[in-house]
Design an enzyme around this catalytic site. Structure first.
Site, PDB file in Angstrom:
ATOM      1  N   GLY A  13       0.790  -1.231   0.000  1.00 30.32           N
ATOM      2  CA  GLY A  13       0.000   0.000   0.000  1.00 30.32           C
ATOM      3  C   GLY A  13       0.818   1.275   0.000  1.00 30.32           C
ATOM      4  N   SER A  19       1.717   8.288   1.647  1.00 28.77           N
ATOM      5  CA  SER A  19       0.949   7.076   1.976  1.00 28.77           C
ATOM      6  C   SER A  19       1.062   6.743   3.460  1.00 28.77           C
ATOM      7  CB  SER A  19       1.488   5.875   1.189  1.00 28.77           C
ATOM      8  OG  SER A  19       1.297   6.049  -0.199  1.00 28.77           O
ATOM      9  N   ASP A  64      -0.322  -6.773  -7.626  1.00 29.97           N
ATOM     10  CA  ASP A  64      -1.652  -6.206  -7.811  1.00 29.97           C
ATOM     11  C   ASP A  64      -2.572  -7.132  -7.027  1.00 29.97           C
ATOM     12  OD1 ASP A  64      -4.210  -5.645  -8.605  1.00 29.97           O
ATOM     13  OD2 ASP A  64      -3.753  -5.493 -10.740  1.00 29.97           O
ATOM     14  N   VAL A  65      -3.191  -6.618  -5.978  1.00 33.31           N
ATOM     15  CA  VAL A  65      -3.968  -7.505  -5.092  1.00 33.31           C
ATOM     16  C   VAL A  65      -5.230  -8.049  -5.764  1.00 33.31           C
ATOM     17  CG1 VAL A  65      -3.089  -6.471  -2.955  1.00 33.31           C
ATOM     18  CG2 VAL A  65      -5.219  -5.588  -3.972  1.00 33.31           C
ATOM     19  N   TYR A 157     -18.192   9.261   0.297  1.00 32.26           N
ATOM     20  CA  TYR A 157     -17.373   8.083   0.639  1.00 32.26           C
ATOM     21  C   TYR A 157     -18.026   6.824   0.041  1.00 32.26           C
ATOM     22  CZ  TYR A 157     -13.785   5.596   3.256  1.00 32.26           C
ATOM     23  OH  TYR A 157     -12.696   4.832   3.606  1.00 32.26           O
ATOM     24  N   LYS A 164     -15.325  -0.766   3.507  1.00 33.03           N
ATOM     25  CA  LYS A 164     -14.662  -0.730   4.819  1.00 33.03           C
ATOM     26  C   LYS A 164     -15.468  -1.518   5.861  1.00 33.03           C
ATOM     27  CE  LYS A 164     -11.016   1.790   3.863  1.00 33.03           C
ATOM     28  NZ  LYS A 164      -9.752   1.076   3.580  1.00 33.03           N
ATOM     29  N   ILE A 193      -6.843  11.975   6.394  1.00 32.74           N
ATOM     30  CA  ILE A 193      -5.478  12.452   6.138  1.00 32.74           C
ATOM     31  C   ILE A 193      -5.336  12.679   4.636  1.00 32.74           C
ATOM     32  CG2 ILE A 193      -3.018  11.863   6.247  1.00 32.74           C
ATOM     33  CD1 ILE A 193      -3.694   9.934   8.554  1.00 32.74           C
ATOM     34  N   THR A 195      -4.004  12.233   1.422  1.00 33.77           N
ATOM     35  CA  THR A 195      -3.126  11.302   0.681  1.00 33.77           C
ATOM     36  C   THR A 195      -3.677  11.171  -0.740  1.00 33.77           C
ATOM     37  OG1 THR A 195      -4.483   9.402   1.261  1.00 33.77           O
ATOM     38  CG2 THR A 195      -2.668   9.912   2.765  1.00 33.77           C
ATOM     39  N   LEU A 196      -3.000  10.333  -1.534  1.00 32.09           N
ATOM     40  CA  LEU A 196      -3.447  10.091  -2.904  1.00 32.09           C
ATOM     41  C   LEU A 196      -4.874   9.515  -2.912  1.00 32.09           C
ATOM     42  CD1 LEU A 196      -2.387  10.111  -5.842  1.00 32.09           C
ATOM     43  CD2 LEU A 196      -1.689   7.732  -5.499  1.00 32.09           C
TER      44      LEU A 196
END
Ligand code: NAD
Length: 257
Positions: A13, A19, A64-65, A157, A164, A193, A195-196
């Site tokens: 990740g 990140s 790649d998960v 979201y 999640k 936060i 982040t990307l």
């Protein structure tokens, strides 16, 4: 002795220096761990290799998960290079852009599938790949990252909140499954936060302001605060904790009106 001295960990990740997983990598390395980092695509490989260059003896591997083959190959490469694993940090999440801006009711079957696959199922796939390596070391600690949008509605979201919720439930089922092998599975629910991944959520900056206005600490959190809690959970301090979702959000989640 540092709390992760002699430990070997896999961090999935890291995309760039913002990140959360990179902050965790730095905290784990500072605590003495040797790390493997992954990149999901050729586009991100250079970024990850550059960051990994700041660590001692890092291993950098593709994963790649969304690909069972790549997850299995990752497990095999870790087996060959590390011989065993003490912890896994799972910080991968993704949802198609339109699903994070359109009304939730418009979520397509494909966006739902992709978001749940990459953001929740991947924890099961990765865990299955590394659990034998942890068992060999007498146990291990697995940590993922979640958000309170799993429980409550946050504008835009959307399907990521559903993913999640599935991820948090996955944490509990995996913890129950793997506890007898002394493998612990937990999540940190971080405050917002920049982040990307966060940049993909329309109107994200207004969410940050809500934390400053309303969280008990009257501020948001940063990556290093999440990373310090992560290092605790991954190390001996967290040895009695499993199946838990720990809030690192400046207290935002306790506030009602
Ligand atoms: P980030 O964009 O730096 O990290 C997301 C990572 O997911 C990237 O490294 C990306 O490469 C990876 N990823 C996406 N698709 C992938 C795939 N198919 N295979 C492998 N990796 C893939 O953003 P971040 O904010 O550090 O996100 C890390 C985790 O923290 C995510 O689970 C995110 O939902 C969670 N989180 C973020 C916040 C926040 O406000 N930033 C808050 C709570 C939880």
């Amino acid at each position: 002795m540092s709390s992760l001295a002699g430990k070997q960990g896999l961090i999935v990740g890291v995309a760039n220096k913002r990140s959360i997983s990179w902050a965790i990598a730095q905290a784990a390395a500072a605590a003495g761990a040797r790390l493997a980092l992954t990149y999901p695509s050729a586009r991100l490989e250079e970024n990850v290799r550059e960051l990994a260059g700041k660590l001692e003896h890092p291993l950098v591997l593709p994963c790649d998960v969304a690909s069972d083959d790549q997850v299995a190959a990752l497990g095999q490469a870790l087996d060959e290079e590390f011989g065993g694993l003490d912890f896994l940090v799972h910080g991968a999440a993704f949802a198609p852009a339109e699903a994070l801006s359109n009304p939730f009711v418009e979520t397509s079957r494909e966006s739902f599938r992709v978001a749940l696959d990459i953001s929740a199922y991947s924890l099961i796939g990765l865990t299955r790949a590394v659990a034998p390596l942890m068992t060999r070391r007498g146990g291990g600690s697995i940590l993922t990252l979640t958000y309170i949008g799993s429980q409550r509605v946050f504008t835009n979201y959307n399907v990521m909140g559903v993913a999640k919720a599935a991820l948090e439930s996955t944490v509990r089922y995996l913890a129950a499954d793997l506890g007898p092998q002394n493998i612990r599975v937990n999540a940190i629910s971080a405050g917002a936060i920049k982040t990307l991944a966060a940049a993909g959520i329309s109107g994200f900056s207004s969410i940050l302001q809500v934390y400053r206005d309303r969280a008990p600490l009257r501020r948001g959190v940063d990556q290093s605060e999440v990373a310090d809690t992560a290092a605790f959970l991954l190390g001996p301090g967290g040895r009695g904790i499993t199946g838990e979702i720990i809030m690192v959000d400046a207290g935002y989640h306790i506030v009602g009106i």
